[in-house]
Design an enzyme around this catalytic site. Sequence first.
Site, PDB file in Angstrom:
ATOM      1  N   GLU A 189       8.119   4.923   8.271  1.00 37.34           N
ATOM      2  CA  GLU A 189       8.139   4.729   9.719  1.00 37.34           C
ATOM      3  C   GLU A 189       8.529   6.009  10.445  1.00 37.34           C
ATOM      4  O   GLU A 189       8.070   6.272  11.558  1.00 37.34           O
ATOM      5  CB  GLU A 189       9.073   3.567  10.073  1.00 37.34           C
ATOM      6  CG  GLU A 189       8.541   2.261   9.489  1.00 37.34           C
ATOM      7  CD  GLU A 189       9.329   1.020   9.852  1.00 37.34           C
ATOM      8  OE1 GLU A 189      10.511   1.156  10.230  1.00 37.34           O
ATOM      9  OE2 GLU A 189       8.766  -0.082   9.750  1.00 37.34           O
ATOM     10  N   GLY A 198       0.830  -1.203   0.000  1.00 40.13           N
ATOM     11  CA  GLY A 198       0.000   0.000   0.000  1.00 40.13           C
ATOM     12  C   GLY A 198       0.858   1.244   0.000  1.00 40.13           C
ATOM     13  O   GLY A 198       0.368   2.362   0.119  1.00 40.13           O
TER      14      GLY A 198
HETATM   15 MO1  MOS Z   1       8.143  -2.964   9.446  1.00 42.48          MO
HETATM   16  S1  MOS Z   1       7.600  -3.258  11.399  1.00 42.48           S
HETATM   17  O1  MOS Z   1       9.678  -3.701   9.480  1.00 42.48           O
HETATM   18  O2  MOS Z   1       6.975  -3.724   8.495  1.00 42.48           O
END
Ligand code: MOS
Length: 722
Positions: free
Chosen positions: A689, A469
């Site tokens: 992230e 996604g």
């Molecule tokens: Mo990420 S937690 O390495 O998908």
Amino acid sequence: MKFEKPAGENPIDQLKVVGQPHDRIDGPLKVSGRAHYAYEWHDVLPNVAYGYIVSAGIAKGKISEINCDAAGNAPGVLSIITADNAGPLGKGERNAATLLGGPQIEHYHQAVALVVAETFEQARAAAGLVDITYQRESGAYDLAAEKPAVNSAPESAPDKNSGDFDAAWASAEVKLDATYTTPDQSHMAMEPHASMAVWEGDKVTVWTSNQMVAWCRTDLAATLKLPEENVRIISPYIGGGFGGKLFLRSDALLAALAARALQRPVKVMLPRPMIPNNTTHRPATIQHIRIGTDRLGKITAIAHDSWSGNLPGGTPETAVNQTELLYAGANRHTGLRLATLDLPEGNAMRAPGEAPGMMALEIAIDEMAERAGIDPVEFRILNDTQVDPKDPQRPFSRRQLVECLRSGAEHFGWSQRNATPGQTRDGEWLVGYGVAAGFRNNLLAPSGARVHLDDAGRVTVETDMTDIGTGSYTIIAQTAAEMLGVPLSHVEVRLGDSSFPVSAGSGGQWGANTSTAGVYAACVKLREAIAKKLGFDAASAVFADETISVGDRSAPLKAAGALSAEDTIEFGDLDEQYQQSTFAGHFVEVAVDAATGEVRVRRMLAVCAAGRILNPKTARSQVIGAMTMGLGGALMEELAVDTRQGYFVNHDMATYEVPVHADVPEQEVIFLDDTDPISSPMKAKGVGELGLCGVSAAIANAIYNATGVRVRDYPVTLDKLL
Ligand code: MOS
């Protein structure tokens, strides 16, 4: 291609296609239902049978009897797979708990049987008839209760000390000694885990939903005791992963076992209420932070210890990672502590380590700034470092935290903030501003791709990279189009098949930079092959407008005929010479109802420095999604542990709360120019992230500014404010 030196000028720097906000090329397939998700492959094979998982009703103990008579006689039932009849199984190196349990039960909702029937409804009905008698054993389920017993570092993660923390702490002028907690969290991907398997002889093909195709293949082969080449994994579309789909799970294993037993295709999906306890989760943490400064507010001592729990063989949540690198200070300590718990397995969830670590550290920094009498933006800037604080010889490749904070403060109107908490009113609402730094490391892994040019001048890219996604299809197409000088519409991207070259996969926010760098490497080879075929000097050839040219001489690409090239980007030790991280400034405005304690987030801003942004549209989408997740982490998300029975009680989307549209305010994202020649030939880093790390703390800090109530235990629910 081995990437060993900082990247010089290369074709990506043209930014004709890369760096542009192209729409997702897979978008039309998704919105028109033509993109196959893992549970939707039944139309490629006839005669599919349906499996329904029976999962353990206790957290720890043994099955003394499993009676399948009634289930076996139920309408439509074809087979019931259990550990007794599954044959000998190995174990993938990435799974702590056994995927098919019995007779020993390692955690609640561990799969113990699969009922296979002609229809889904028949399998589900019969699964309810499997009669299991357990012998319960007592287990450990309460992290806070187990914490004192585990005051030593796990072997895999020794304490890190530099300078003399104790001495510096003793003589610090201003000090903070505080403990923060973060709860267990669940990934709650929109698409449940699902798989379909079929065998041909001793070879199995599994259509599944998995972020890391090569890991899944290796671990399924190990579990089935098959050579790896007998296993094919296909995972082209994934409805969210967040780390929950990094590993082989029981749906894929049980589909393969049942398909072998029945000699026909079998589909298995994890029902939503089984996912949080059957799969992995982000482990809860207890984090102890001590920070000391001198009279001027410069950090002289910083220590961060984090406790988390896991099953035997599991690892700690690495919540102290960022504290090693984020702020200056000569005297430092970090330590991880691990308790053995009999809860379901803890493992990676979006920004494992940094996400919960930043939730604690960035409140602590806010508290410290207040004690030192310094604005929290200025306090962070005062304590910036351009080198690894443990090793001053080791600089950051790029570090624009100060720029993120300064431009964020300016853009957000930070100067309007009242530094005294609880003073700003808007009718019944108390209004506050909060800030936090964002930090997430930039990780590298080898990544391969194959690129093919056909005699019509069209390009096909194949790699086992996945798109969860995130936009992988689009940025990979952009990379190939830029490298070969063709329009985006002439590039077809095929992902998520283990018969393609092994990529770095989608994890740890490394996917965008590494997978496109792998495509870059393959395209460099294809350019050489095209140049050679058409008699051009590869080094000076220009690829543009579907032609290759040197000086006045040019030829259409398609004149080269069909050509293929394959390569893998590998990384030398540049990431040891330079610390590679990504940075952000997160700014939030909240309003808290003065009577009820209800919190509404009113505005969010993220200013990110995350390398070259390959596609600002898909990158922004990653960041606003992450900010939304950070909002959930701040205010809502918590797996409630039943510490007597040992399971997560709120194991569905009705009771595990995540933000909905009405909870999400105006969100703004600004990307600084952060082209990083150390990260790869793409000069990009990760952003998916980073967008999460720090957000929850910025909200908690804004709530403090609004109310004067300092909450150190997430989520910040209204009962904690009254
Ligand atoms: Mo990420 S937690 O390495 O998908």
